[in-house]
Design a protein around this motif. Structure first.
Motif, PDB file in Angstrom:
ATOM      1  N   ALA A 168      13.270  63.001  43.931  1.00  0.00           N
ATOM      2  CA  ALA A 168      12.307  62.212  42.806  1.00  0.00           C
ATOM      3  C   ALA A 168      12.328  60.785  43.066  1.00  0.00           C
ATOM      4  CB  ALA A 168      13.189  62.364  41.656  1.00  0.00           C
ATOM      5  N   GLY A 169      13.344  60.227  43.718  1.00  0.00           N
ATOM      6  CA  GLY A 169      13.431  58.759  43.829  1.00  0.00           C
ATOM      7  C   GLY A 169      12.488  58.253  45.051  1.00  0.00           C
ATOM      8  N   THR A 214      15.245  62.526  33.663  1.00  0.00           N
ATOM      9  CA  THR A 214      14.326  62.212  34.856  1.00  0.00           C
ATOM     10  C   THR A 214      13.083  62.900  34.801  1.00  0.00           C
ATOM     11  OG1 THR A 214      16.464  61.444  36.233  1.00  0.00           O
ATOM     12  CG2 THR A 214      14.404  61.950  37.205  1.00  0.00           C
ATOM     13  N   LEU A 241       9.146  61.760  34.817  1.00  0.00           N
ATOM     14  CA  LEU A 241       8.251  62.093  35.785  1.00  0.00           C
ATOM     15  C   LEU A 241       7.071  62.891  35.348  1.00  0.00           C
ATOM     16  CD1 LEU A 241      10.378  62.998  38.697  1.00  0.00           C
ATOM     17  CD2 LEU A 241       9.499  60.866  38.446  1.00  0.00           C
ATOM     18  N   ILE A 265      13.553  55.552  41.060  1.00  0.00           N
ATOM     19  CA  ILE A 265      13.355  56.435  39.748  1.00  0.00           C
ATOM     20  C   ILE A 265      13.042  55.175  38.684  1.00  0.00           C
ATOM     21  CG2 ILE A 265      14.095  57.824  37.988  1.00  0.00           C
ATOM     22  CD1 ILE A 265      15.438  59.477  40.227  1.00  0.00           C
TER      23      ILE A 265
END
Length: 584
Positions: A97-98, A171, A175, A516
């Motif tokens: 994700a980062g 998170t 996204l 993120i």
């Protein structure tokens, strides 16, 4: 033998029927890193198999299976195994994700145009991997363990599981927007809108986690993050609430937590995964990608390296390891010009794109910092032994002491780095943002200085990981002070737009390797406007949220694919494309 899709490597495993199974201890032997181009092909071939091979848990038809296969009764041992598994899977989720957020905000390298995000099967590697880790691995294990912990009134286990669950769902919502949500009461997913989900995460999950931590339960069998210091878990839960209040603009609730003081304020409370503390993740996956016999496999953005070089940032020798002393088309440490070289850096023979301002970095950075421009989607030249690699921070690589040698020399940190998830320095930058929102520039400048000091002090401790680090190149206390004073002076002397740019730039740099929060900030504020533009004049609309992966649509029938990546999450109230963001 299987391909580990996060480590870019071949492993041989015995003692278990598959590599996802965590009920028994498996034994794996690292065989070799895979050539990057071959890995891309192999990765795409096996991704579908990986996504369908969840033996331990499965998500299907909007339900989640919390029963353990071939286990007639769920036991405390099963719960402990699930809690450890969740802790080990979390950094894999964060890394991917980062990486998405970092690639979009110039603290990671983006290959190609934004348009590829509009094809769910094009940029699906990052998106599918993070989604799959969340819904096939982390969430099912959380729900099964949480159900048992609630039955047994295991308060600290409940608190840890709900805190991690809150982070993962927050998170995912940042996204994707709407995402399927599960709780311990039933296995059917609920598709809340993001605002509703944020309320559940902030006021139900995190408040309940904090309440459970206060009840004096017994220690966890294994706590890989805070070693059963539940006061630190409470600080983390409160800090996650801060991130929520910042995004929705709730200044009063944000300030109440700040006034209480029970949040992450010191690097000793940082929420990070340390490699080597668990046999499941003995080495940082990015270390294996950067330090092997075929040279460095990734690129570092030119904007990031150039910015840190120009400001004499004391973190740069820790962030970056140069294999080469001079980049074609620029000068070395001594000011000697390195001729253009079309074979290994074709753009060194090109003129800067006409849409770039005259002072915007293009192609080549001085002193051997060899990276790539944002969005450069051209073929990969034979430069793996020349490009700059990630350094000793955060992945446990090499400290840069002007050796200019091959990164595959493993006399370094051996990959015993960290995945930063939520750090004290980042919280200072969050407070600076809220202060600037409230037109308190003096307070914002103080928080920027505090965040910089925490970030630098944390970074320079990583030289301890590299036994061969040349101490002659460690920054002195005066150099650190000069750097921080220079940045804060730029902030204090600048107009309001300059202040936002300074804050954004330094926030992003401190969040190196985990984009993120940077991605959230960029969509929330539109700064910095000073980052490198996309290399192409028409790269497509900036990505405001991700399309759902194909797997998500197959497994959750109530999900509907978005029309495009311009759909904005609920806290992103800025203008649409092409007005926002400016530095597209």
């Amino acid at each position: 033998v299987f391909i580990n899709t996060d480590y870019n490597s071949l492993f041989y495993c015995y003692g278990a029927t598959n590599f996802n199974l965590r009920k028994s201890r498996k034994m794996c032997t690292y065989l070799q890193p895979i050539n990057h181009q071959k890995f891309i092909i192999m990765k795409n071939m096996i991704l579908l198999v990986f996504l369908l091979s969840s033996v331990f848990f499965s998500c299907e038809n909007n339900t989640i299976n919390t029963e353990i296969e071939n286990e007639p009764e769920y036991t405390v041992a099963n719960m402990n195994a699930s809690i450890v598994y969740v802790q080990n899977q979390l950094p894999l989720f964060v890394n991917k994700a980062g990486e998405i957020g970092g690639d979009l905000t110039r603290i990671g390298y983006l290959f190609g145009d934004y348009t590829k995000f509009g094809d769910p099967d094009s940029y699906n590697w990052f998106s599918s991997f993070s989604w799959s880790i969340a819904y096939n691995e982390i969430i099912p294990n959380i729900e099964s363990a949480l159900s048992y912990a609630i039955q047994q009134n295991l308060t600290n286990e409940i608190g840890v599981l709900k805190t991690i669950k809150a982070y993962v769902y927050m998170t995912l919502a940042d996204l994707y927007g709407k995402v399927p949500y599960f709780d311990e009461s039933h296995p059917q997913s609920i598709l809340y809108d993001e605002a509703q989900l944020y309320n559940i995460v902030t006021y139900d999950l995190l408040d309940d986690a904090i309440s459970n931590f206060s009840q004096g339960g017994t220690p966890l069998e294994t706590d890989l993050y805070y070693d059963n210091d539940f006061l630190k878990w409470v600080k983390l839960a409160n800090t996650l609430k801060l991130t929520s209040f910042l995004k929705v603009g709730d200044s009063n609730s944000f300030q109440q937590i700040i006034n209480n003081g029970n949040y992450i304020t010191d690097t000793a409370d940082d929420f990070e995964y340390r490699y080597g503390v668990s046999s499941e993740n003995p080495t940082h996956p990015l270390f294996l990608r950067e330090y092997h016999e075929t040279g460095a496999s990734s690129y570092i953005p030119n904007w990031l390296m150039n910015k840190m070089l120009q400001t004499n940032d004391p973190r740069r020798r820790y962030y970056f390891y140069r294999q080469n002393g001079c980049t074609p088309g620029n000068v070395d440490n001594n000011g000697v010009y390195c001729p253009e070289n079309e074979q290994v850096l074709a753009c060194s023979t090109y003129l800067s794109p006409p849409h770039y301002p005259a002072d915007m970095v293009f192609c080549s950075v001085a002193e051997g910092y060899w990276g790539r421009d944002h969005g450069d989607g051209r073929g990969i030249p034979p430069d793996s032994f020349k490009r700059t690699a990630m350094g000793v921070y955060p992945i446990g690589g090499k400290f840069d002491g002007d050796e200019f040698t091959f990164s595959g020399d493993l006399s370094n940190g051996a990959g015993l780095g960290i995945t930063p998830i939520l750090l004290a320095s980042w919280v200072d930058f969050m407070q600076a943002e809220m202060a600037l929102n409230n037109n308190n520039a003096t307070e914002a400048g103080n928080y920027i200085a505090a965040g910089l000091l925490k970030s630098v002090e944390k970074t320079i401790t990583f030289s301890q990981l590299d036994s061969g680090a040349n101490a002659n190149y460690f920054p002195s206390s005066s150099e650190i002070s000069d750097f921080i004073n220079s940045i804060t002076q730029d902030f204090n002397n600048g107009a309001i737009e300059d202040k936002w740019n300074v804050l954004a730039e330094q926030s992003f740099i401190a969040q190196y390797s985990n984009g993120i929060l940077a991605y959230n900030f960029y969509r929330r504020k539109g700064y910095p406007t000073t980052i490198q533009y996309h290399l192409n004049t028409n790269p497509g609309a900036f990505v405001r949220s991700l399309l759902y992966p194909t797997e998500a649509l197959q497994n959750f029938s109530d999900l509907e694919q978005k029309p495009n990546t311009q759909v904005q999450v609920f806290w992103d109230t800025n203008p649409g494309y092409p007005a926002f963001p400016v530095a597209n």
